[in-house]
Write a protein that holds these residues in place. Structure first.
Motif, PDB file in Angstrom:
ATOM      1  N   ASP A  17       0.849  -1.188   0.000  1.00 32.12           N
ATOM      2  CA  ASP A  17       0.000   0.000   0.000  1.00 32.12           C
ATOM      3  C   ASP A  17       0.880   1.233   0.000  1.00 32.12           C
ATOM      4  OD1 ASP A  17      -2.313  -1.569   0.210  1.00 32.12           O
ATOM      5  OD2 ASP A  17      -2.279  -1.525   2.408  1.00 32.12           O
ATOM      6  N   THR A  18       0.489   2.213  -0.783  1.00 43.73           N
ATOM      7  CA  THR A  18       1.195   3.489  -0.800  1.00 43.73           C
ATOM      8  C   THR A  18       0.178   4.610  -0.616  1.00 43.73           C
ATOM      9  OG1 THR A  18       1.017   3.671  -3.208  1.00 43.73           O
ATOM     10  CG2 THR A  18       3.021   2.627  -2.339  1.00 43.73           C
ATOM     11  N   LEU A  19       0.673   5.783  -0.319  1.00 44.66           N
ATOM     12  CA  LEU A  19      -0.171   6.968  -0.247  1.00 44.66           C
ATOM     13  C   LEU A  19       0.165   7.841  -1.445  1.00 44.66           C
ATOM     14  CD1 LEU A  19       0.204   7.797   3.566  1.00 44.66           C
ATOM     15  CD2 LEU A  19      -1.708   6.652   2.420  1.00 44.66           C
ATOM     16  N   PRO A  20      -0.836   8.422  -2.111  1.00 43.90           N
ATOM     17  CA  PRO A  20      -0.567   9.181  -3.327  1.00 43.90           C
ATOM     18  C   PRO A  20       0.283  10.434  -3.107  1.00 43.90           C
ATOM     19  CG  PRO A  20      -2.857   9.426  -2.659  1.00 43.90           C
ATOM     20  CD  PRO A  20      -2.247   8.381  -1.773  1.00 43.90           C
ATOM     21  N   ASN A  21       0.283  10.960  -1.883  1.00 42.95           N
ATOM     22  CA  ASN A  21       1.040  12.187  -1.620  1.00 42.95           C
ATOM     23  C   ASN A  21       2.365  11.921  -0.901  1.00 42.95           C
ATOM     24  OD1 ASN A  21      -0.164  11.401   0.775  1.00 42.95           O
ATOM     25  ND2 ASN A  21      -0.699  13.475   1.404  1.00 42.95           N
ATOM     26  N   LEU A  22       2.733  10.645  -0.754  1.00 51.65           N
ATOM     27  CA  LEU A  22       3.956  10.277  -0.056  1.00 51.65           C
ATOM     28  C   LEU A  22       4.920   9.546  -0.976  1.00 51.65           C
ATOM     29  CD1 LEU A  22       5.682   9.786   2.552  1.00 51.65           C
ATOM     30  CD2 LEU A  22       4.330   7.702   2.880  1.00 51.65           C
ATOM     31  N   ALA A  25       5.818   7.142  10.549  1.00 53.20           N
ATOM     32  CA  ALA A  25       5.834   8.208   9.546  1.00 53.20           C
ATOM     33  C   ALA A  25       4.633   8.096   8.613  1.00 53.20           C
ATOM     34  CB  ALA A  25       7.134   8.160   8.745  1.00 53.20           C
ATOM     35  N   PHE A  26       4.309   6.885   8.202  1.00 51.86           N
ATOM     36  CA  PHE A  26       3.164   6.622   7.338  1.00 51.86           C
ATOM     37  C   PHE A  26       1.883   7.101   8.028  1.00 51.86           C
ATOM     38  CE2 PHE A  26       0.222   3.738   5.016  1.00 51.86           C
ATOM     39  CZ  PHE A  26       0.706   3.854   3.723  1.00 51.86           C
ATOM     40  N   SER A  27       1.741   6.788   9.304  1.00 46.29           N
ATOM     41  CA  SER A  27       0.578   7.217  10.078  1.00 46.29           C
ATOM     42  C   SER A  27       0.529   8.739  10.189  1.00 46.29           C
ATOM     43  CB  SER A  27       0.609   6.602  11.480  1.00 46.29           C
ATOM     44  OG  SER A  27       0.533   5.202  11.391  1.00 46.29           O
ATOM     45  N   TYR A  28       1.687   9.371  10.378  1.00 46.89           N
ATOM     46  CA  TYR A  28       1.771  10.830  10.439  1.00 46.89           C
ATOM     47  C   TYR A  28       1.258  11.449   9.135  1.00 46.89           C
ATOM     48  CZ  TYR A  28       3.940  15.482  10.580  1.00 46.89           C
ATOM     49  OH  TYR A  28       4.174  16.835  10.537  1.00 46.89           O
ATOM     50  N   VAL A  29       1.692  10.908   8.009  1.00 53.46           N
ATOM     51  CA  VAL A  29       1.264  11.431   6.711  1.00 53.46           C
ATOM     52  C   VAL A  29      -0.239  11.243   6.537  1.00 53.46           C
ATOM     53  CG1 VAL A  29       1.445  11.142   4.199  1.00 53.46           C
ATOM     54  CG2 VAL A  29       3.516  11.186   5.609  1.00 53.46           C
ATOM     55  N   VAL A  51       3.141  14.634  -4.832  1.00 53.30           N
ATOM     56  CA  VAL A  51       3.984  14.418  -3.653  1.00 53.30           C
ATOM     57  C   VAL A  51       3.972  15.652  -2.761  1.00 53.30           C
ATOM     58  CG1 VAL A  51       6.342  14.013  -2.837  1.00 53.30           C
ATOM     59  CG2 VAL A  51       5.463  12.726  -4.785  1.00 53.30           C
ATOM     60  N   LYS A  52       3.585  15.436  -1.507  1.00 55.53           N
ATOM     61  CA  LYS A  52       3.602  16.493  -0.486  1.00 55.53           C
ATOM     62  C   LYS A  52       4.496  16.112   0.685  1.00 55.53           C
ATOM     63  CE  LYS A  52       0.809  19.066  -2.727  1.00 55.53           C
ATOM     64  NZ  LYS A  52       1.492  19.942  -3.658  1.00 55.53           N
ATOM     65  N   PHE A  53       4.897  14.843   0.735  1.00 55.62           N
ATOM     66  CA  PHE A  53       5.771  14.330   1.788  1.00 55.62           C
ATOM     67  C   PHE A  53       6.829  13.427   1.152  1.00 55.62           C
ATOM     68  CE2 PHE A  53       1.657  15.059   3.722  1.00 55.62           C
ATOM     69  CZ  PHE A  53       1.956  15.675   4.933  1.00 55.62           C
ATOM     70  N   VAL A  54       8.065  13.585   1.587  1.00 56.91           N
ATOM     71  CA  VAL A  54       9.143  12.682   1.182  1.00 56.91           C
ATOM     72  C   VAL A  54       9.706  12.070   2.457  1.00 56.91           C
ATOM     73  CG1 VAL A  54      11.452  12.503   0.184  1.00 56.91           C
ATOM     74  CG2 VAL A  54       9.726  13.917  -0.932  1.00 56.91           C
ATOM     75  N   LEU A  55       9.703  10.749   2.499  1.00 55.80           N
ATOM     76  CA  LEU A  55      10.207  10.003   3.647  1.00 55.80           C
ATOM     77  C   LEU A  55      11.432   9.212   3.218  1.00 55.80           C
ATOM     78  CD1 LEU A  55       9.999   8.779   6.519  1.00 55.80           C
ATOM     79  CD2 LEU A  55       8.409   7.086   5.543  1.00 55.80           C
ATOM     80  N   LEU A  56      12.548   9.459   3.883  1.00 52.67           N
ATOM     81  CA  LEU A  56      13.771   8.710   3.613  1.00 52.67           C
ATOM     82  C   LEU A  56      13.986   7.736   4.760  1.00 52.67           C
ATOM     83  CD1 LEU A  56      16.226   8.275   1.779  1.00 52.67           C
ATOM     84  CD2 LEU A  56      17.408  10.046   3.094  1.00 52.67           C
ATOM     85  N   LEU A  57      13.889   6.439   4.453  1.00 53.44           N
ATOM     86  CA  LEU A  57      14.126   5.390   5.443  1.00 53.44           C
ATOM     87  C   LEU A  57      15.622   5.105   5.489  1.00 53.44           C
ATOM     88  CD1 LEU A  57      11.247   2.944   4.478  1.00 53.44           C
ATOM     89  CD2 LEU A  57      11.228   4.758   6.156  1.00 53.44           C
ATOM     90  N   CYS A  58      16.152   5.034   6.699  1.00 55.63           N
ATOM     91  CA  CYS A  58      17.600   4.909   6.864  1.00 55.63           C
ATOM     92  C   CYS A  58      18.042   3.682   7.665  1.00 55.63           C
ATOM     93  CB  CYS A  58      18.119   6.172   7.548  1.00 55.63           C
ATOM     94  SG  CYS A  58      17.747   7.694   6.684  1.00 55.63           S
TER      95      CYS A  58
END
Length: 177
Positions: free
Chosen positions: A58-63, A162-166, A94-101
């Motif tokens: 699952d993805t979010l369209p703005n993430l 982070a996903f929940s935050y978005v 895209v309104k959010f960019v999440l970089l997993l580290c």
């Protein structure tokens, strides 16, 4: 191994082994400077995030959620920054960019500067930059920097958080309109 074997046969033992070591070091530098960067999504019904090309997620369209599979340093910082900027440029949603580290064990000052520039560039476009799964030594380098201060409240323990935050902030924005 084959190059070392051929080197030993053709050039002699010492020169063949030196050739093998040199080629191994060159391969290591090449792999480190060209890290695997995966766009990720959440595996349905779980808190796990996996590559969208390999799993049904699952993805979010703005993430835009990405995972970089290498430490960040001078040799790969610009490549990571450029990859993220090019992906953002191709998707106006895209309104959010999440970089997993999770694989980032170290970060140098060049990479910190590249991420600072990326955050500023995204901010100018109205895009929120976030980090997740940042290891302790990387967090120690990040916290006292300008980027660390700008990302206060936007560094998450897990990709799920982070996903929940978005999701929450997307719903709040929709309620206001």
């Amino acid at each position: 191994m084959l190059a070392t074997l051929v080197g030993v046969v053709v050039l002699g033992v010492e020169a063949g082994v030196i050739l093998g070591v040199a080629l191994s070091l060159a391969a290591l530098v090449w792999r480190s400077s060209h890290p695997h960067i995966a766009i990720v999504g959440r595996v349905p019904g779980t808190e796990h995030f996996r590559n969208i090309k390999r799993h049904n997620v699952d993805t979010l369209p703005n993430l835009l959620a990405l995972r970089v599979d290498e430490s960040l340093f001078f040799a790969n910082a610009a490549l990571v920054q450029g990859k993220i900027e090019s992906l953002v440029a191709t998707d106006a949603n895209v309104k959010f960019v999440l970089l997993l580290c999770p694989a980032v064990n170290q970060i140098d000052s060049t990479a910190l500067e590249a991420l600072t520039q990326l955050q500023s560039s995204l901010d100018a476009k109205g895009i929120t930059f976030m980090l997740a799964e940042v290891k302790g030594p990387v967090m120690d380098r990040l916290q006292p920097t300008e980027l660390g201060h700008k990302l206060e409240g936007l560094i998450f323990l897990s990709a799920h958080d982070a996903f929940s935050y978005v999701k929450q902030h997307s719903a709040t924005a929709l309620e206001r309109t």
